[in-house]
Motif scaffolding. Structure first.
Motif, PDB file in Angstrom:
ATOM      1  N   ILE A 117       0.936  -0.823   0.169  1.00 51.87           N
ATOM      2  CA  ILE A 117      -0.171  -0.614   0.383  1.00 51.87           C
ATOM      3  C   ILE A 117       0.847   1.106  -0.118  1.00 51.87           C
ATOM      4  O   ILE A 117       0.570   2.109  -0.775  1.00 51.87           O
ATOM      5  CB  ILE A 117      -1.071  -0.023   1.372  1.00 51.87           C
ATOM      6  CG1 ILE A 117      -1.688  -1.263   1.313  1.00 51.87           C
ATOM      7  CG2 ILE A 117      -1.921   1.317   0.946  1.00 51.87           C
ATOM      8  CD1 ILE A 117      -2.852  -1.284   2.121  1.00 51.87           C
ATOM      9  N   ARG A 118       2.181   1.145   1.192  1.00 52.97           N
ATOM     10  CA  ARG A 118       2.573   2.057   0.777  1.00 52.97           C
ATOM     11  C   ARG A 118       3.910   2.507  -0.319  1.00 52.97           C
ATOM     12  O   ARG A 118       3.568   3.452  -1.028  1.00 52.97           O
ATOM     13  CB  ARG A 118       3.865   2.025   2.092  1.00 52.97           C
ATOM     14  CG  ARG A 118       4.872   3.223   2.005  1.00 52.97           C
ATOM     15  CD  ARG A 118       6.103   2.969   3.913  1.00 52.97           C
ATOM     16  NE  ARG A 118       6.864   1.958   3.005  1.00 52.97           N
ATOM     17  CZ  ARG A 118       8.225   2.014   2.684  1.00 52.97           C
ATOM     18  NH1 ARG A 118       8.414   3.393   1.680  1.00 52.97           N
ATOM     19  NH2 ARG A 118       8.297   0.678   2.205  1.00 52.97           N
ATOM     20  N   ARG A 125       2.414   9.576  -5.524  1.00 56.72           N
ATOM     21  CA  ARG A 125       3.165  11.098  -5.063  1.00 56.72           C
ATOM     22  C   ARG A 125       4.080  11.163  -6.043  1.00 56.72           C
ATOM     23  O   ARG A 125       4.579  12.624  -6.334  1.00 56.72           O
ATOM     24  CB  ARG A 125       3.550  11.165  -3.713  1.00 56.72           C
ATOM     25  CG  ARG A 125       4.550  11.981  -3.759  1.00 56.72           C
ATOM     26  CD  ARG A 125       4.495  11.471  -2.056  1.00 56.72           C
ATOM     27  NE  ARG A 125       5.408  12.864  -1.293  1.00 56.72           N
ATOM     28  CZ  ARG A 125       6.298  13.697  -1.929  1.00 56.72           C
ATOM     29  NH1 ARG A 125       7.292  12.880  -2.856  1.00 56.72           N
ATOM     30  NH2 ARG A 125       7.066  14.831  -1.149  1.00 56.72           N
ATOM     31  N   MET A 126       5.454  10.037  -6.476  1.00 60.48           N
ATOM     32  CA  MET A 126       5.996  10.800  -7.394  1.00 60.48           C
ATOM     33  C   MET A 126       5.676  10.772  -8.890  1.00 60.48           C
ATOM     34  O   MET A 126       6.376  11.887  -9.559  1.00 60.48           O
ATOM     35  CB  MET A 126       6.862   9.197  -7.541  1.00 60.48           C
ATOM     36  CG  MET A 126       8.153   8.910  -6.095  1.00 60.48           C
ATOM     37  SD  MET A 126       9.143   7.368  -6.503  1.00 60.48           S
ATOM     38  CE  MET A 126       7.580   6.077  -6.450  1.00 60.48           C
ATOM     39  N   PHE A 172      14.494  13.880  -8.882  1.00 60.67           N
ATOM     40  CA  PHE A 172      15.639  12.447  -7.543  1.00 60.67           C
ATOM     41  C   PHE A 172      15.965  12.136  -6.834  1.00 60.67           C
ATOM     42  O   PHE A 172      15.620  11.016  -6.511  1.00 60.67           O
ATOM     43  CB  PHE A 172      17.252  11.822  -9.258  1.00 60.67           C
ATOM     44  CG  PHE A 172      17.483  11.361  -9.781  1.00 60.67           C
ATOM     45  CD1 PHE A 172      17.361  10.019  -9.889  1.00 60.67           C
ATOM     46  CD2 PHE A 172      17.342  12.000 -11.315  1.00 60.67           C
ATOM     47  CE1 PHE A 172      17.423   9.042 -11.814  1.00 60.67           C
ATOM     48  CE2 PHE A 172      17.266  10.901 -12.824  1.00 60.67           C
ATOM     49  CZ  PHE A 172      17.257   9.719 -12.420  1.00 60.67           C
ATOM     50  N   TYR A 173      15.892  13.425  -6.570  1.00 57.28           N
ATOM     51  CA  TYR A 173      15.813  14.039  -4.627  1.00 57.28           C
ATOM     52  C   TYR A 173      15.088  13.714  -3.852  1.00 57.28           C
ATOM     53  O   TYR A 173      14.660  13.138  -3.087  1.00 57.28           O
ATOM     54  CB  TYR A 173      16.314  15.224  -4.285  1.00 57.28           C
ATOM     55  CG  TYR A 173      17.520  15.168  -4.319  1.00 57.28           C
ATOM     56  CD1 TYR A 173      18.800  15.345  -3.212  1.00 57.28           C
ATOM     57  CD2 TYR A 173      17.994  16.191  -5.432  1.00 57.28           C
ATOM     58  CE1 TYR A 173      20.299  15.406  -3.448  1.00 57.28           C
ATOM     59  CE2 TYR A 173      19.999  16.307  -5.422  1.00 57.28           C
ATOM     60  CZ  TYR A 173      20.186  15.462  -4.306  1.00 57.28           C
ATOM     61  OH  TYR A 173      22.249  15.968  -4.252  1.00 57.28           O
ATOM     62  N   ASP A 174      13.798  13.471  -4.950  1.00 59.23           N
ATOM     63  CA  ASP A 174      11.696  13.327  -4.113  1.00 59.23           C
ATOM     64  C   ASP A 174      11.949  11.913  -3.970  1.00 59.23           C
ATOM     65  O   ASP A 174      11.391  11.347  -3.044  1.00 59.23           O
ATOM     66  CB  ASP A 174      11.537  13.197  -5.248  1.00 59.23           C
ATOM     67  CG  ASP A 174       9.794  13.741  -4.112  1.00 59.23           C
ATOM     68  OD1 ASP A 174       9.658  14.672  -3.570  1.00 59.23           O
ATOM     69  OD2 ASP A 174       9.081  12.988  -5.047  1.00 59.23           O
ATOM     70  N   TYR A 175      12.480  10.758  -3.924  1.00 57.58           N
ATOM     71  CA  TYR A 175      11.756   9.983  -3.950  1.00 57.58           C
ATOM     72  C   TYR A 175      13.161   9.808  -2.522  1.00 57.58           C
ATOM     73  O   TYR A 175      12.218   8.995  -1.668  1.00 57.58           O
ATOM     74  CB  TYR A 175      13.918   8.516  -4.456  1.00 57.58           C
ATOM     75  CG  TYR A 175      13.333   8.099  -5.903  1.00 57.58           C
ATOM     76  CD1 TYR A 175      11.913   7.689  -6.802  1.00 57.58           C
ATOM     77  CD2 TYR A 175      14.855   8.625  -7.082  1.00 57.58           C
ATOM     78  CE1 TYR A 175      12.052   8.136  -7.826  1.00 57.58           C
ATOM     79  CE2 TYR A 175      14.567   8.276  -8.600  1.00 57.58           C
ATOM     80  CZ  TYR A 175      12.885   8.743  -8.898  1.00 57.58           C
ATOM     81  OH  TYR A 175      12.701   8.698 -10.200  1.00 57.58           O
ATOM     82  N   TYR A 180      11.349   9.799   3.613  1.00 58.42           N
ATOM     83  CA  TYR A 180      12.032  10.948   5.636  1.00 58.42           C
ATOM     84  C   TYR A 180      10.408  11.539   5.568  1.00 58.42           C
ATOM     85  O   TYR A 180      10.818  12.696   6.423  1.00 58.42           O
ATOM     86  CB  TYR A 180      13.237  11.427   5.026  1.00 58.42           C
ATOM     87  CG  TYR A 180      14.107  11.039   4.924  1.00 58.42           C
ATOM     88  CD1 TYR A 180      14.644  10.440   6.291  1.00 58.42           C
ATOM     89  CD2 TYR A 180      14.879  10.275   3.568  1.00 58.42           C
ATOM     90  CE1 TYR A 180      15.803   9.564   6.803  1.00 58.42           C
ATOM     91  CE2 TYR A 180      15.810   9.391   4.665  1.00 58.42           C
ATOM     92  CZ  TYR A 180      16.551   9.300   5.178  1.00 58.42           C
ATOM     93  OH  TYR A 180      17.987   8.663   5.401  1.00 58.42           O
ATOM     94  N   GLY A 181       9.565  11.298   4.077  1.00 54.17           N
ATOM     95  CA  GLY A 181       8.294  11.643   5.364  1.00 54.17           C
ATOM     96  C   GLY A 181       8.305  13.665   4.671  1.00 54.17           C
ATOM     97  O   GLY A 181       6.887  14.296   5.643  1.00 54.17           O
ATOM     98  N   LEU A 182       8.687  14.775   4.099  1.00 52.08           N
ATOM     99  CA  LEU A 182       8.380  15.463   3.276  1.00 52.08           C
ATOM    100  C   LEU A 182       7.111  15.504   2.411  1.00 52.08           C
ATOM    101  O   LEU A 182       7.328  14.651   2.178  1.00 52.08           O
ATOM    102  CB  LEU A 182       9.382  16.112   2.800  1.00 52.08           C
ATOM    103  CG  LEU A 182      10.626  16.650   3.464  1.00 52.08           C
ATOM    104  CD1 LEU A 182      11.447  15.923   4.497  1.00 52.08           C
ATOM    105  CD2 LEU A 182      12.096  17.084   2.748  1.00 52.08           C
ATOM    106  N   SER A 183       5.969  16.368   2.382  1.00 54.43           N
ATOM    107  CA  SER A 183       5.226  16.794   1.965  1.00 54.43           C
ATOM    108  C   SER A 183       5.621  17.034   0.731  1.00 54.43           C
ATOM    109  O   SER A 183       6.663  17.854   0.192  1.00 54.43           O
ATOM    110  CB  SER A 183       4.374  17.414   2.073  1.00 54.43           C
ATOM    111  OG  SER A 183       4.621  18.468   2.591  1.00 54.43           O
TER     112      SER A 183
END
Length: 254
Positions: A117-118, A125-126, A172-175, A180-183
């Motif tokens: 699910i995650r 989100r990606m 690439f950083y968004d992975y 780490y829980g950033l919105s």
């Protein structure tokens, strides 16, 4: 900027040591498949273009046909290269996300339990992040296209390189930022606040893509691992808490 370069140099050493130990090599397979398809297109396009240029010796008409062919193929190549980037960032995003997570665990010792699910939520989100990044990039490129006529070629080409590098680097950083829980909005906030990091990582990706054959295959994996290692170093600098036990301590001693 100096700190960003230092973190990237350390991260490059970490990535190199890890790959030389034979770890995470299978992650090159998906990029290899897509890369070979892209190389096949380029090969066919070059054959077609060479066939058109065979008529260059024909007075006037041959030169006009050659110019038109170069223009059309140039536009098509730009579209295909952008589509390839879209495939890397969207279609390969689950693979890149898993690689980023595995490499994070390898460097820090932190375990991430698999959750279907995650993974699905992360993928959605990606997609949102990548689409928004690409749309913003194209918006900036439209502005660039309008103003570049009034700029020296060197400045115009540099601006194009920086715009493309920032948005691909951010993607690439968004992975890691997602893990780490950033919105959504916090991720963009970090992206603009740490612009030098986005530019360097995205610039490395863009330059690797220019390496014949090897670049388009290796760039996605290497950039995913690089951005993961740099992000860990970046947040460690900002929040210096005791690091967990890692599997290969020498990676953090670089």
């Amino acid at each position: 900027m100096v700190q960003a370069f230092k973190h990237h140099w350390t991260a490059i050493e970490q990535v190199a040591k890890t790959l030389l130990k034979g770890k995470f090599l299978w992650f090159f397979v998906p990029g290899l498949i897509i890369g070979l398809i892209y190389l096949y297109y380029q090969w066919q396009a070059q054959k077609a273009l060479a066939l058109v240029h065979a008529a260059d010796d024909v007075p006037l008409l041959g030169a006009a046909i050659g110019w038109a062919a170069d223009t059309v193929f140039g536009i098509i190549d730009l579209i295909i290269s952008e589509f390839y980037k879209f495939l890397i960032l969207v279609v390969l995003s689950p693979v890149n996300c898993i690689l980023s997570e595995k490499f994070d665990s390898y460097l820090t010792g932190k375990e991430y339990k698999f959750n279907l699910i995650r993974l699905f939520n992360d993928f959605l989100r990606m997609i949102l992040i990548v689409i928004s990044a690409l749309l913003l990039e194209y918006l900036f490129l439209v502005v660039w296209w309008i103003v570049h006529f009034f700029l020296p070629d060197f400045i115009g080409e540099t601006l194009f390189f920086l715009i493309a590098s920032f948005f691909v680097g951010f993607s690439f950083y968004d992975y890691s930022m997602e893990r780490y829980g950033l919105s959504f909005f916090n991720s963009w906030g970090v992206g603009f606040a740490k612009m030098s990091y986005m530019l360097i990582t995205g610039g490395i990706f863009t330059l690797m893509m220019k390496i014949p054959a090897i670049g388009i295959i290796a760039a996605p994996v290497l950039t995913t691992m690089l951005s993961t290692a740099v992000y860990i170093l970046m947040i460690k600098k900002e929040d210096p808490k005791p690091a967990p036990i890692v599997q290969d301590q020498d990676l953090l001693d670089t």
